[in-house]
Design an enzyme around this catalytic site. Structure first.
Site, mmCIF file in Angstrom:
data_model
loop_
_atom_site.group_PDB
_atom_site.id
_atom_site.type_symbol
_atom_site.label_atom_id
_atom_site.label_comp_id
_atom_site.label_asym_id
_atom_site.label_seq_id
_atom_site.Cartn_x
_atom_site.Cartn_y
_atom_site.Cartn_z
ATOM 1 N N ARG A 8 0.849 -1.183 0.000
ATOM 2 C CA ARG A 8 0.000 0.000 0.000
ATOM 3 C C ARG A 8 0.891 1.241 0.000
ATOM 4 O O ARG A 8 2.019 1.213 0.475
ATOM 5 C CB ARG A 8 -0.962 -0.012 1.189
ATOM 6 C CG ARG A 8 -0.323 0.189 2.544
ATOM 7 C CD ARG A 8 -1.397 0.025 3.620
ATOM 8 N NE ARG A 8 -0.948 0.544 4.903
ATOM 9 C CZ ARG A 8 -0.226 -0.149 5.771
ATOM 10 N NH1 ARG A 8 0.184 -1.351 5.475
ATOM 11 N NH2 ARG A 8 0.119 0.399 6.925
ATOM 12 N N CYS A 18 32.976 7.146 24.047
ATOM 13 C CA CYS A 18 32.021 6.077 24.362
ATOM 14 C C CYS A 18 32.148 5.650 25.826
ATOM 15 O O CYS A 18 33.239 5.363 26.302
ATOM 16 C CB CYS A 18 32.281 4.893 23.435
ATOM 17 S SG CYS A 18 31.398 3.400 23.926
ATOM 18 N N CYS A 41 33.566 1.799 26.047
ATOM 19 C CA CYS A 41 34.887 1.384 25.575
ATOM 20 C C CYS A 41 35.851 1.221 26.764
ATOM 21 O O CYS A 41 35.727 1.908 27.780
ATOM 22 C CB CYS A 41 35.446 2.399 24.583
ATOM 23 S SG CYS A 41 34.907 2.126 22.879
ATOM 24 N N HIS A 98 34.418 -1.346 19.845
ATOM 25 C CA HIS A 98 33.294 -0.439 19.718
ATOM 26 C C HIS A 98 32.385 -0.771 18.522
ATOM 27 O O HIS A 98 31.204 -0.435 18.525
ATOM 28 C CB HIS A 98 33.869 0.977 19.572
ATOM 29 C CG HIS A 98 32.853 2.062 19.571
ATOM 30 N ND1 HIS A 98 32.176 2.453 20.707
ATOM 31 C CD2 HIS A 98 32.390 2.851 18.561
ATOM 32 C CE1 HIS A 98 31.353 3.442 20.391
ATOM 33 N NE2 HIS A 98 31.458 3.700 19.111
ATOM 34 N N SER A 110 21.534 4.917 20.726
ATOM 35 C CA SER A 110 22.396 5.918 20.117
ATOM 36 C C SER A 110 23.863 5.494 20.139
ATOM 37 O O SER A 110 24.649 5.895 19.301
ATOM 38 C CB SER A 110 22.216 7.259 20.822
ATOM 39 O OG SER A 110 22.347 7.062 22.212
ATOM 40 N N HIS A 169 28.209 0.790 20.462
ATOM 41 C CA HIS A 169 29.053 -0.223 21.107
ATOM 42 C C HIS A 169 28.192 -1.439 21.493
ATOM 43 O O HIS A 169 27.281 -1.314 22.318
ATOM 44 C CB HIS A 169 29.738 0.359 22.345
ATOM 45 C CG HIS A 169 30.882 -0.482 22.823
ATOM 46 N ND1 HIS A 169 32.150 0.029 23.027
ATOM 47 C CD2 HIS A 169 30.976 -1.803 23.106
ATOM 48 C CE1 HIS A 169 32.952 -0.949 23.418
ATOM 49 N NE2 HIS A 169 32.252 -2.072 23.478
ATOM 50 N N HIS A 213 26.296 -4.206 23.082
ATOM 51 C CA HIS A 213 26.069 -4.583 24.481
ATOM 52 C C HIS A 213 24.625 -5.020 24.658
ATOM 53 O O HIS A 213 23.765 -4.726 23.825
ATOM 54 C CB HIS A 213 26.349 -3.399 25.407
ATOM 55 C CG HIS A 213 25.369 -2.267 25.263
ATOM 56 N ND1 HIS A 213 25.417 -1.360 24.223
ATOM 57 C CD2 HIS A 213 24.310 -1.887 26.030
ATOM 58 C CE1 HIS A 213 24.438 -0.487 24.350
ATOM 59 N NE2 HIS A 213 23.744 -0.777 25.438
ATOM 60 N N GLN A 267 21.581 -5.773 28.006
ATOM 61 C CA GLN A 267 21.263 -5.345 29.366
ATOM 62 C C GLN A 267 20.502 -6.450 30.087
ATOM 63 O O GLN A 267 19.928 -7.327 29.451
ATOM 64 C CB GLN A 267 20.367 -4.111 29.334
ATOM 65 C CG GLN A 267 20.961 -2.908 28.656
ATOM 66 C CD GLN A 267 19.984 -1.744 28.714
ATOM 67 O OE1 GLN A 267 19.602 -1.284 29.799
ATOM 68 N NE2 GLN A 267 19.561 -1.269 27.572
ATOM 69 N N GLU A 327 -2.155 -2.347 17.619
ATOM 70 C CA GLU A 327 -1.146 -2.853 18.550
ATOM 71 C C GLU A 327 -1.172 -2.100 19.882
ATOM 72 O O GLU A 327 -1.249 -2.719 20.950
ATOM 73 C CB GLU A 327 0.258 -2.729 17.924
ATOM 74 C CG GLU A 327 0.466 -3.576 16.671
ATOM 75 C CD GLU A 327 -0.008 -2.899 15.386
ATOM 76 O OE1 GLU A 327 -0.397 -1.715 15.450
ATOM 77 O OE2 GLU A 327 -0.004 -3.548 14.316
HETATM 78 ZN ZN ZN Z 1 32.638 1.923 22.695
#
Ligand code: ZN
Ligand code: ZN
Length: 346
Positions: A24, A45, A48, A108, A156, A159, A161, A163, A311
């Site tokens: 669509r 960062c 790092c 990184h 943003s 690096h 990772h 959580q 949703e």
């Molecule tokens: Zn980093």
């Protein structure tokens, strides 16, 4: 053209598959394909090695994975004590728990996709350790481990990772999965997820990869265009129960789908990746089957799946794509990462 409702047995809800709507017209916002070069070390960062974080603490010069308590924790054992309210309807508790960050590697720019197989094993073992250790804590009833990847899901800092939130309550989706799986087990004397695996194997259209002990598939009831589950073939409560050989197979399975994802549009593929592991609340979770889910937010290279009326407003997903077609699309992509085949895009 698929146009039907499909039942999501783990969440007990309908998913509307309306694949005839996929093309669509769209005149709204599109996302720019990220193709900027990311250095392997960034002095700015906070993840790092050797850099200072907002808390003032300095990261060690770590060489593998690195785990630390989140400096912007949303749950903490130090959260303020709160008094109970006089009202019956409104309950409250201290926001207690443990929030941690796990860096995949000192690099990184090295995403989980590009991490070597043996380094993924080291990371999986760290996940096992966190689940086991935190799970033994009497006040911790659940550990939600997840990775948010890409600007499309609000990350943003590139690096790589993940959580974890270790909490006194069980996160909603896991609470539902655990309850539904347990009821099915009591009723049928079979594991719900095993029946899903059996159905997927009988159909075969949505299986993307399998080895001795692990399987990758797009579920029949996928809510997102590229939603994929990675699971061991045996039923376990958590990743911590996998043997060395199973961990090896599981790592291979994760790597396989991540390469497919990146190869899809030759860009780092954004996603939300939760580990669905049984609660650590001491209750019987027979029938639970540990798995990882990938929830990629994009429908097309530059097009987000917006959560809107159905949703957010109604609580059921409307999918514009056919899981069979999307699984085939992923299956047909090369098994070697595009950066290794000399393509300079991205
Ligand atoms: Zn980093
Ligand atoms: Zn799940």
């Amino acid at each position: 053209m698929t146009w039907e409702q499909r039942w999501h047995p783990l969440r007990e809800e309908w998913v509307i598959i309306a694949a005839h709507r996929q093309n669509r017209p769209w005149t709204g916002e599109t996302l720019e394909k990220v193709s900027k070069q990311i250095p392997d070390y960034d002095p700015e960062c906070y993840l790092c090695p050797g850099n200072k974080r907002v808390s003032g603490l300095e990261n060690p010069n770590y060489e593998q994975t690195f785990v630390f308590d989140n400096d912007h924790a949303c749950v903490s054992m130090d959260a303020p004590k709160v008094a109970e309210t006089d009202l019956e309807i409104y309950k409250r508790k201290p926001a207690s728990g443990i929030a941690r960050v796990i860096c995949y590697s000192p690099k990184h720019n090295l995403t989980l996709t590009e991490l070597d197989h043996d380094k993924i094993i080291i990371l999986l073992k760290e996940w096992q350790k966190q689940y086991t250790e935190l799970g033994e804590h009497p006040e911790i009833n659940h550990i939600l481990l997840f990775e948010n990847k890409g600007e499309a899901v609000g990350v943003s800092n590139p690096h790589p990772h993940c959580q974890l939130y270790a909490t006194n309550f069980v996160f909603k989706y896991i609470e539902t999965e655990a309850r539904v799986s347990s009821a099915y087990f009591k009723d049928q004397r079979r594991t719900l997820f095993q029946d899903i695996l059996k159905a997927e194997k009988e159909d075969g259209q949505r299986i993307i990869f399998e080895n001795d002990s692990a399987i990758v598939f797009m579920p029949y009831f996928a809510r997102y265009a590229y939603e994929v589950y990675v699971a061991p073939k045996e039923s376990y409560l958590s990743l911590a129960d996998l043997s060395e050989k199973e961990l090896n197979d599981f790592s291979q399975a994760i790597k396989h789908i991540l390469i497919k994802f990146d190869n899809l549009w030759q860009m780092p593929f954004p996603y939300v990746m939760p580990l669905h592991q049984a609660p650590t609340d001491g209750k019987d979770h027979s029938g639970f089957h540990f798995h990882i889910e990938f929830h990629p937010p994009l429908r097309k290279p530059n097009l987000l799946k917006y959560l809107a009326g159905p949703e957010i407003g109604g609580g059921n997903f409307l999918s514009d794509t056919s899981p069979e077609e999307k699984a085939e699309e992923l299956r047909n992509l090369p098994d070697t990462h595009y950066k290794k085949t000399g393509n300079k895009n991205g």
